[in-house]
Scaffold this active site. Structure first.
Site, PDB file in Angstrom:
ATOM      1  N   MET A  61       0.851  -1.200   0.000  1.00  0.00           N
ATOM      2  CA  MET A  61       0.000   0.000   0.000  1.00  0.00           C
ATOM      3  C   MET A  61       0.879   1.239   0.000  1.00  0.00           C
ATOM      4  SD  MET A  61      -3.212  -0.681   2.547  1.00  0.00           S
ATOM      5  CE  MET A  61      -2.344  -1.709   3.725  1.00  0.00           C
ATOM      6  N   GLN A 112       8.181  -4.536  -3.766  1.00  0.00           N
ATOM      7  CA  GLN A 112       7.391  -4.433  -4.994  1.00  0.00           C
ATOM      8  C   GLN A 112       7.944  -3.319  -5.878  1.00  0.00           C
ATOM      9  OE1 GLN A 112       3.416  -2.655  -5.601  1.00  0.00           O
ATOM     10  NE2 GLN A 112       2.733  -4.735  -6.070  1.00  0.00           N
ATOM     11  N   CYS A 141      -1.437  -1.461 -10.377  1.00  0.00           N
ATOM     12  CA  CYS A 141      -1.768  -0.076 -10.002  1.00  0.00           C
ATOM     13  C   CYS A 141      -2.599   0.597 -11.106  1.00  0.00           C
ATOM     14  CB  CYS A 141      -0.490   0.723  -9.744  1.00  0.00           C
ATOM     15  SG  CYS A 141      -0.853   2.437  -9.324  1.00  0.00           S
ATOM     16  N   LYS A 179       1.811  -9.036  -9.154  1.00  0.00           N
ATOM     17  CA  LYS A 179       0.486  -8.680  -8.634  1.00  0.00           C
ATOM     18  C   LYS A 179      -0.283  -7.988  -9.751  1.00  0.00           C
ATOM     19  CE  LYS A 179      -1.838  -6.530  -4.683  1.00  0.00           C
ATOM     20  NZ  LYS A 179      -2.314  -5.210  -5.151  1.00  0.00           N
ATOM     21  N   GLY A 240      -8.489  -8.365  -2.182  1.00  0.00           N
ATOM     22  CA  GLY A 240      -9.712  -7.598  -2.441  1.00  0.00           C
ATOM     23  C   GLY A 240     -10.818  -7.901  -1.465  1.00  0.00           C
ATOM     24  N   ASP A 241     -11.170  -6.881  -0.677  1.00  0.00           N
ATOM     25  CA  ASP A 241     -12.301  -6.951   0.250  1.00  0.00           C
ATOM     26  C   ASP A 241     -12.131  -8.011   1.335  1.00  0.00           C
ATOM     27  OD1 ASP A 241     -13.294  -4.973  -1.312  1.00  0.00           O
ATOM     28  OD2 ASP A 241     -14.964  -6.105  -2.150  1.00  0.00           O
TER      29      ASP A 241
HETATM   30  C1  LIG Z   1      -3.730   3.345   0.057  1.00  0.00           C
HETATM   31  C2  LIG Z   1      -3.502   2.176  -0.852  1.00  0.00           C
HETATM   32  C3  LIG Z   1      -2.302   2.059  -1.529  1.00  0.00           C
HETATM   33  C4  LIG Z   1      -2.072   0.955  -2.370  1.00  0.00           C
HETATM   34  N1  LIG Z   1      -0.854   0.823  -2.973  1.00  0.00           N
HETATM   35  C5  LIG Z   1      -0.575  -0.296  -3.686  1.00  0.00           C
HETATM   36  C6  LIG Z   1       0.731  -0.528  -4.204  1.00  0.00           C
HETATM   37  O1  LIG Z   1       1.664   0.258  -4.007  1.00  0.00           O
HETATM   38  N2  LIG Z   1       0.928  -1.670  -4.930  1.00  0.00           N
HETATM   39  C7  LIG Z   1      -0.082  -2.579  -5.160  1.00  0.00           C
HETATM   40  O2  LIG Z   1       0.143  -3.595  -5.813  1.00  0.00           O
HETATM   41  N3  LIG Z   1      -1.312  -2.386  -4.657  1.00  0.00           N
HETATM   42  C8  LIG Z   1      -1.571  -1.287  -3.919  1.00  0.00           C
HETATM   43  N4  LIG Z   1      -2.807  -1.127  -3.360  1.00  0.00           N
HETATM   44  C9  LIG Z   1      -3.824  -2.178  -3.559  1.00  0.00           C
HETATM   45  C10 LIG Z   1      -3.845  -3.157  -2.380  1.00  0.00           C
HETATM   46  O3  LIG Z   1      -2.627  -3.830  -2.233  1.00  0.00           O
HETATM   47  C11 LIG Z   1      -4.980  -4.184  -2.531  1.00  0.00           C
HETATM   48  O4  LIG Z   1      -4.733  -5.005  -3.639  1.00  0.00           O
HETATM   49  C12 LIG Z   1      -6.346  -3.512  -2.691  1.00  0.00           C
HETATM   50  O5  LIG Z   1      -6.499  -2.432  -1.789  1.00  0.00           O
HETATM   51  C13 LIG Z   1      -7.493  -4.509  -2.443  1.00  0.00           C
HETATM   52  O6  LIG Z   1      -7.366  -5.081  -1.178  1.00  0.00           O
HETATM   53  P1  LIG Z   1      -8.247  -4.615   0.121  1.00  0.00           P
HETATM   54  O7  LIG Z   1      -9.686  -4.730  -0.265  1.00  0.00           O
HETATM   55  O8  LIG Z   1      -7.804  -5.599   1.184  1.00  0.00           O
HETATM   56  O9  LIG Z   1      -7.888  -3.201   0.413  1.00  0.00           O
HETATM   57  C14 LIG Z   1      -3.071  -0.028  -2.547  1.00  0.00           C
HETATM   58  C15 LIG Z   1      -4.282   0.116  -1.874  1.00  0.00           C
HETATM   59  C16 LIG Z   1      -4.503   1.184  -1.030  1.00  0.00           C
HETATM   60  C17 LIG Z   1      -5.818   1.284  -0.296  1.00  0.00           C
END
Ligand SMILES: Cc1cc2nc3c(=O)[nH]c(=O)nc-3n(C[C@H](O)[C@H](O)[C@H](O)COP(=O)(O)O)c2cc1C
Length: 372
Positions: A61, A112, A141, A179, A240-241
């Site tokens: 993140m 990453q 992304c 990813k 995801g979720d």
């Molecule tokens: C603030 C934020 C920053 C994120 N940055 C990245 C990132 O740098 N690289 C990546 O592959 N996914 C990134 N994601 C996506 C998350 O890793 C994840 O795949 C996505 O939020 C879905 O999962 P969740 O529902 O558990 O949040 C980011 C998500 C959030 C909310």
């Protein structure tokens, strides 16, 4: 009563205390309403037998999964942690900020990377060396600033380039994962992209169950992860979720994925990693006490300050808002915290707030209990 219902009732009847039954049932119906989980998917009885080897992962993140948060999550049960995405251009140009984002050698975190030129990925990976547990390639992304340059999820439009990047790293002895999302738009090409990554030598492919166009809207679709797990020999990660330990177990049961990625659900709730393990092992978990919450909030704040100096207070704001979510009368402290830059003042306010909550709870004063 259907076979499923019998299993379900049997399971919760055996292992869940009453308050757990309530939360589990409401969770179950909530999911049914959204049409994501069907009875066929929810083989809850597996919790007690097969689903014992979930690899629970802190998802990358940007702006969140910094060193402090990764270390905190590791100390609270995360099996694997990912850095936020780091630019291969930045690293190969020896950009100071990019290097500061790298983990310590003893941290054992996954790094990453994002970019598009295979040679830059290789040079960056070589510079990183043993500071990375392995290298993950960001093909997920959706941010326009990133995709317009052909980075991030734009790699899903060029599976052959993605394969080249993976191949170059793995042929140089670098352990690599990818990813991705389920596709760019309606036409979901996750199978083609995942095959390219797998053929290139990726040992793990993680799929966030949304298209690039979706961003974070709608519900994550876990079906593609299930299909990939069936079709490929590569390890599969599901993202995801996944907001609760129940989500983690259900995602694992439904998709059979090897790695369970938790992102937003960990912000303000790093207990989710241990809680998931407890649910898998014992069929239940308990919410952290107020004393425990205060302890972890302060520990996390101290870690951010250690990482960034006093700027850590500002970095910590986004976490504090989430730690205090659903706690009574927390809006005042959140507001005053947004203005504070002094550590002593800040910890004093936190102490006073939690002292009040704890005495309310002990005295049974109405409004002092944690909501939700
Ligand atoms: C603030 C934020 C920053 C994120 N940055 C990245 C990132 O740098 N690289 C990546 O592959 N996914 C990134 N994601 C996506 C998350 O890793 C994840 O795949 C996505 O939020 C879905 O999962 P969740 O529902 O558990 O949040 C980011 C998500 C959030 C909310």
């Amino acid at each position: 009563m259907s076979r499923f219902r019998q299993q379900y009732s049997f399971f919760i009847g055996l292992t869940f205390p009453l308050h757990r039954i309530e939360s589990k049932q409401s969770y179950f119906f909530h999911k049914l309403t959204y049409g994501i989980i069907t009875e066929e998917h929810l083989h809850v009885e597996i919790i007690t037998s097969e689903v014992r080897f979930l690899i629970i992962t802190l998802s990358p993140m940007a702006g969140v999964s910094d060193k402090s948060f990764r270390k905190l999550c590791t100390s609270m049960g995360a099996d694997v942690t990912f850095t936020e995405m780091i630019s291969v251009n930045g690293l190969t140009k020896k950009n100071k900020k990019s290097f500061q984002m790298l983990p310590d050698v003893d941290e054992h975190a996954v790094v990453q990377l994002f970019g598009k030129e295979p040679e830059l990925f290789l040079r960056a990976a070589e510079l990183i060396g043993d500071r990375a547990r392995w290298i993950d390639i960001n093909a997920a992304c959706p941010v326009f600033k990133v995709t317009k340059r052909g980075y991030g999820s734009a790699l899903m439009k060029t599976p052959s380039l993605l394969r080249k990047i993976v191949e170059l790293l793995s042929s140089n002895g670098i352990k690599v994962s990818v990813k991705m999302r389920i596709g760019w738009e309606e036409q979901k090409n996750f199978m083609e992209v995942a095959r390219a990554a797998s053929d290139g030598g990726a040992f793990l492919i993680t799929i966030h169950g949304r298209t690039v166009e979706q961003g974070y809207s709608g519900k994550a679709d876990w079906e593609p992860a299930k299909l990939l797990k069936k079709a490929l020999k590569t390890k599969i990660g599901i993202s995801g979720d996944i907001f609760t330990p129940y989500d983690a177990v259900n995602a694992s049961t439904f998709t059979n994925a090897d790695y369970i990625f938790i992102a937003r659900g960990s912000i303000g709730n790093p207990w989710i990693f241990e809680d998931t393990k407890s649910l898998v092992a014992n069929g239940e978990f308990s919410l952290p006490s107020l004393v425990e919450r205060e302890k972890i909030i302060k520990k996390h704040l101290d870690m951010e300050i250690e990482e960034y100096g006093l700027h850590g207070i500002i970095m910590f704001r986004k976490f504090l808002v989430r730690y205090l979510k659903n706690l009574p009368q927390s809006h005042e402290i959140k507001e005053s915290f947004m203005r504070m830059e002094n550590y002593e003042e800040l910890t004093k306010v936190l102490d006073a707030y939690f002292d009040k909550l704890i005495s309310c709870e002990q005295g049974g004063v109405e409004g002092g209990n944690i909501e939700g």
